[in-house]
Design an enzyme around this catalytic site. Structure first.
Site, PDB file in Angstrom:
ATOM      1  N   GLU A   1       0.874  -1.163   0.000  1.00  0.00           N
ATOM      2  CA  GLU A   1       0.000   0.000   0.000  1.00  0.00           C
ATOM      3  C   GLU A   1       0.921   1.225   0.000  1.00  0.00           C
ATOM      4  O   GLU A   1       1.814   1.334   0.845  1.00  0.00           O
ATOM      5  CB  GLU A   1      -0.886  -0.003   1.255  1.00  0.00           C
ATOM      6  CG  GLU A   1      -1.904   1.107   1.209  1.00  0.00           C
ATOM      7  CD  GLU A   1      -2.793   1.177   2.452  1.00  0.00           C
ATOM      8  OE1 GLU A   1      -2.701   0.304   3.324  1.00  0.00           O
ATOM      9  OE2 GLU A   1      -3.583   2.132   2.518  1.00  0.00           O
TER      10      GLU A   1
ATOM     11  N   ARG B   1       5.449 -13.085   9.478  1.00  0.00           N
ATOM     12  CA  ARG B   1       6.107 -11.836   9.136  1.00  0.00           C
ATOM     13  C   ARG B   1       7.466 -11.778   9.818  1.00  0.00           C
ATOM     14  O   ARG B   1       7.725 -12.478  10.793  1.00  0.00           O
ATOM     15  CB  ARG B   1       5.243 -10.637   9.485  1.00  0.00           C
ATOM     16  CG  ARG B   1       4.937 -10.467  10.956  1.00  0.00           C
ATOM     17  CD  ARG B   1       3.894  -9.386  11.194  1.00  0.00           C
ATOM     18  NE  ARG B   1       4.379  -8.064  10.896  1.00  0.00           N
ATOM     19  CZ  ARG B   1       3.755  -7.229  10.048  1.00  0.00           C
ATOM     20  NH1 ARG B   1       2.639  -7.574   9.451  1.00  0.00           N
ATOM     21  NH2 ARG B   1       4.246  -6.036   9.831  1.00  0.00           N
TER      22      ARG B   1
ATOM     23  N   LYS C   1       4.662   0.802   9.179  1.00  0.00           N
ATOM     24  CA  LYS C   1       4.782   2.074   8.482  1.00  0.00           C
ATOM     25  C   LYS C   1       4.184   3.208   9.302  1.00  0.00           C
ATOM     26  O   LYS C   1       4.690   4.314   9.327  1.00  0.00           O
ATOM     27  CB  LYS C   1       4.073   1.979   7.121  1.00  0.00           C
ATOM     28  CG  LYS C   1       4.919   1.310   6.060  1.00  0.00           C
ATOM     29  CD  LYS C   1       4.193   1.221   4.735  1.00  0.00           C
ATOM     30  CE  LYS C   1       3.150   0.150   4.746  1.00  0.00           C
ATOM     31  NZ  LYS C   1       2.571  -0.158   3.441  1.00  0.00           N
TER      32      LYS C   1
HETATM   33  P1  ATP Z   1       2.752  -2.028   7.818  1.00  0.00           P
HETATM   34  O1  ATP Z   1       1.947  -2.639   8.906  1.00  0.00           O
HETATM   35  O2  ATP Z   1       4.173  -1.819   8.153  1.00  0.00           O
HETATM   36  O3  ATP Z   1       2.109  -0.829   7.207  1.00  0.00           O
HETATM   37  P2  ATP Z   1       1.610  -3.593   5.833  1.00  0.00           P
HETATM   38  O4  ATP Z   1       1.513  -5.071   5.939  1.00  0.00           O
HETATM   39  O5  ATP Z   1       0.405  -2.787   6.068  1.00  0.00           O
HETATM   40  O6  ATP Z   1       2.808  -3.136   6.699  1.00  0.00           O
HETATM   41  P3  ATP Z   1       1.659  -3.460   3.025  1.00  0.00           P
HETATM   42  O7  ATP Z   1       2.117  -2.351   2.180  1.00  0.00           O
HETATM   43  O8  ATP Z   1       0.218  -3.760   3.072  1.00  0.00           O
HETATM   44  O9  ATP Z   1       2.203  -3.149   4.457  1.00  0.00           O
HETATM   45  O10 ATP Z   1       2.511  -4.760   2.755  1.00  0.00           O
HETATM   46  C1  ATP Z   1       2.873  -5.271   1.508  1.00  0.00           C
HETATM   47  C2  ATP Z   1       3.248  -6.714   1.694  1.00  0.00           C
HETATM   48  O11 ATP Z   1       4.350  -6.857   2.579  1.00  0.00           O
HETATM   49  C3  ATP Z   1       2.105  -7.508   2.282  1.00  0.00           C
HETATM   50  O12 ATP Z   1       1.936  -8.689   1.558  1.00  0.00           O
HETATM   51  C4  ATP Z   1       2.545  -7.773   3.686  1.00  0.00           C
HETATM   52  O13 ATP Z   1       2.004  -8.964   4.158  1.00  0.00           O
HETATM   53  C5  ATP Z   1       4.054  -7.806   3.562  1.00  0.00           C
HETATM   54  N1  ATP Z   1       4.707  -7.451   4.825  1.00  0.00           N
HETATM   55  C6  ATP Z   1       4.485  -6.357   5.570  1.00  0.00           C
HETATM   56  N2  ATP Z   1       5.222  -6.387   6.707  1.00  0.00           N
HETATM   57  C7  ATP Z   1       5.934  -7.535   6.663  1.00  0.00           C
HETATM   58  C8  ATP Z   1       6.884  -8.162   7.554  1.00  0.00           C
HETATM   59  N3  ATP Z   1       7.252  -7.589   8.705  1.00  0.00           N
HETATM   60  N4  ATP Z   1       7.407  -9.354   7.184  1.00  0.00           N
HETATM   61  C9  ATP Z   1       7.052  -9.922   6.029  1.00  0.00           C
HETATM   62  N5  ATP Z   1       6.177  -9.399   5.158  1.00  0.00           N
HETATM   63  C10 ATP Z   1       5.612  -8.218   5.464  1.00  0.00           C
HETATM   64 MG    MG Z   2      -1.258  -2.212   5.380  1.00  0.00          MG
END
Ligand code: ATP
Ligand code: MG
Length: 548
Positions: free
Chosen positions: A31, A256, A266
């Site tokens: 995102e 994760r 983020k």
């Molecule tokens: P955040 O909570 O940091 O905003 P998010 O999961 O909302 O992270 P996205 O942009 O939606 O961020 O994530 C893109 C991809 O990266 C998703 O498939 C998510 O599952 C993966 N991802 C995010 N954080 C991790 C992590 N700590 N380890 C492995 N994969 C991750």
């Molecule tokens: Mg997200």
């Protein structure tokens, strides 16, 4: 190449049964609401490596369905970070590319009696949803006719209603034990400009609807995501199965990445940036990809790290020291060596005339002969590290002390004859003699210590930034746990002359100090410490395996 894991087992099985005609298509779906962090690197490495292993493709898809938090600044940064990590996507997509299609599919579900417009307010929706132990209640709007739903949904799209006045919901089961299945929202009203579609839409699809359908539209086969989406999988399946896709994608969850002493979210990282607790998203203390890049980590070391941590189904925490260990393994092989004196102390070689100058040849990398050698000037006045001289040292101090001897790296053995202190008793100058018969490589005589040095007239001033963990241990509010002393700036550093020719991003091993990178943001001779030389992680793990 990615090692076997439970996901490759699933793909192997699918290839056997031929559900996807042996096609493998993955995607990385960030995102664009912030910068990528090292956790995302795990997902990137996994998605791209899976595609590569099976001769398939991996696309980059921006999951841009929430215009409130998204921005093109993030889109650009994410692209740059993925490329820097060494991956290239087959196609670049945006979930917003599918807004028209997603709308049509929603109409299709309404026509099938599988979706309805609901007028409950946010609080009522919550109340009707029930709890983990109690079933929810059907919305009074659940039995609206298809034609009424079609009209209302169109009116929603045409801006007839205010934010929050209505939602479109899937008609699944309000008594379902999985609360995500209790008629999840598909569309909400949001009169908000979108970074790509501008003001064309005032309704936006929800993640639970947009994500599976976008995957299916693109032809994704294996939709890999993190464990927190496990409870959303039935919703994912419900949508792709009710929309009659031929070989619907399947969602597979993995653990994760969590790193000790590091928060990866983020939202939280944005708070640090917005409250000026760090110097932007690329502050070298940040766990963002651009932060660790500026810190000096190499893409190779991050890929190696992601390979080593593996892919599992259970959440765990990885020691930050393991990431550092991967960097040392990488740079130990390829970083040129250099001398830097971080806290200089002047040494005068009293038996050397002022105009004397020896050319001292030093290896650029003892692990790589092809890296060649360089020459430093040894002159009467030198700098050594303050900590390399003690008037009254503890036992086993193998550096310089009154009457004691050390070898100057690559050069001669010197002996401390005298020293001068200032009015506070601080040593300001040390007087030594050198032994001309002890040139490195030409003499058998050994002394216990070898120290680094620089010629006073043939070196440059530099600044060195040294970092420690941004987050202090303990409980409580993350912002209150910020380590205010996590940056130490050394302003009076001396570096050897060759470093003046380095460029931002060039990495070195400063002898006896660790690995450093020339900073990319500051114009002057500024170096960031990446990691020290001591590899506690490798040592710990060697001991562990030895103990077995
Ligand atoms: P955040 O909570 O940091 O905003 P998010 O999961 O909302 O992270 P996205 O942009 O939606 O961020 O994530 C893109 C991809 O990266 C998703 O498939 C998510 O599952 C993966 N991802 C995010 N954080 C991790 C992590 N700590 N380890 C492995 N994969 C991750
Ligand atoms: Mg997200």
């Amino acid at each position: 190449m990615i090692a076997d894991n439970f996901i490759t087992d699933i793909i192997d099985e699918d290839n056997k049964t031929g559900v996807y005609d042996s096609r493998v298509q993955t995607r990385f779906p960030p995102e664009p609401n912030g910068y990528l962090h090292i956790g995302h690197a795990k997902s990137i490495v996994l998605n791209f490596s899976l595609a590569k292993r099976y001769g398939g493709i991996c696309n980059l898809r921006f999951d841009d369905t929430n215009p409130i938090k998204e921005d093109t600044e993030y889109v650009d940064a994410i692209k740059e970070d993925i490329s820097w990590l060494g991956f290239s996507w087959e196609n670049l997509y945006y979930a917003s590319d599918y807004f028209d299609k997603l709308y049509e599919y929603a109409v299709f579900l309404i026509k099938d009696g599988l979706a309805y417009v609901c007028d409950l307010s946010a609080e009522e929706l919550k109340e009707y949803r029930g709890t983990l132990t109690e079933p929810g209640k059907n919305s009074p709007y659940r039995d609206r006719s298809v034609s009424e739903n079609l009209q209302l949904f169109e009116d929603m799209k045409n801006g007839k209603y205010k934010d929050g006045e209505k939602v479109l919901r899937a008609k699944i089961d309000m008594a379902h034990p999985n609360m995500n299945m209790r008629d999840p929202a598909m569309y909400r009203i949001m009169h908000k400009e979108h970074h790509k579609t501008g003001n064309k839409w005032c309704i936006y699809p929800m993640y639970d609807y947009a994500h599976p359908v976008s995957d299916a539209i693109e032809g994704v086969t294996h939709s890999v995501c993190t464990l927190e989406f496990e409870a959303h999988r039935p919703v994912y399946e419900w949508f792709v199965n009710h929309l009659d896709f031929l070989a619907p994608p399947k969602q597979i969850e993995f653990a994760r990445l969590n790193l000790t002493g590091t928060i990866m979210s983020k939202r939280y990282l944005k708070q640090l940036v917005d409250s000026n607790l760090v110097d932007g998203w690329d502050d070298p203390r940040m766990p963002t990809i651009c932060g660790i890049r500026r810190r000096g980590f190499t893409p190779e070391s991050i890929r190696d790290f992601c390979g080593r941590i593996g892919v599992a189904k259970a959440n765990s925490e990885v020691d930050y020291a393991m990431l550092e260990s991967c960097l040392r393994d990488d740079l130990g092989e390829k970083a040129p060596r250099a001398m830097a004196v971080i806290n200089p102390l002047k040494v005068v070689i009293t038996n050397m005339p002022e105009d004397e100058l020896f050319e001292i040849e030093l290896e650029n990398n003892p692990n790589d002969e092809s890296a060649g050698t360089r020459t430093l000037e040894l002159t009467r006045e030198l700098y050594i590290e303050k900590t390399d001289f003690e008037i009254d040292p503890p036992k086993k101090f193998h550096r310089l002390k009154p009457g004691g001897e050390v070898r100057l790296k690559g050069a001669y053995i010197i002996k401390c004859e005298d020293y001068k202190t200032d009015e506070n008793g601080e040593v300001v100058e040390v007087y030594c003699t050198y032994d001309p018969a002890t040139r490195s490589g030409e003499c058998e005589r050994k002394v216990k210590g070898t120290i680094h040095w620089l010629p006073c007239d043939y070196c440059y001033n530099a600044v060195v930034n040294e970092y420690s963990s941004l987050l202090l241990e303990g409980e409580g509010d993350l912002l209150s746990r910020i380590n205010k002393d996590s940056l130490t700036v050394h302003n009076n550093v001396k570096v050897e002359k060759g470093l003046a020719l380095s460029k931002g991003g060039d990495r070195f091993q400063f002898m006896r100090h660790g690995y450093f990178v020339r900073d990319t943001k500051n114009g002057g001779l500024v170096f960031n410490k990446i990691v020290g030389l001591r590899d506690t992680w490798a040592k710990m793990n060697k001991n562990n395996t030895e103990g077995k």
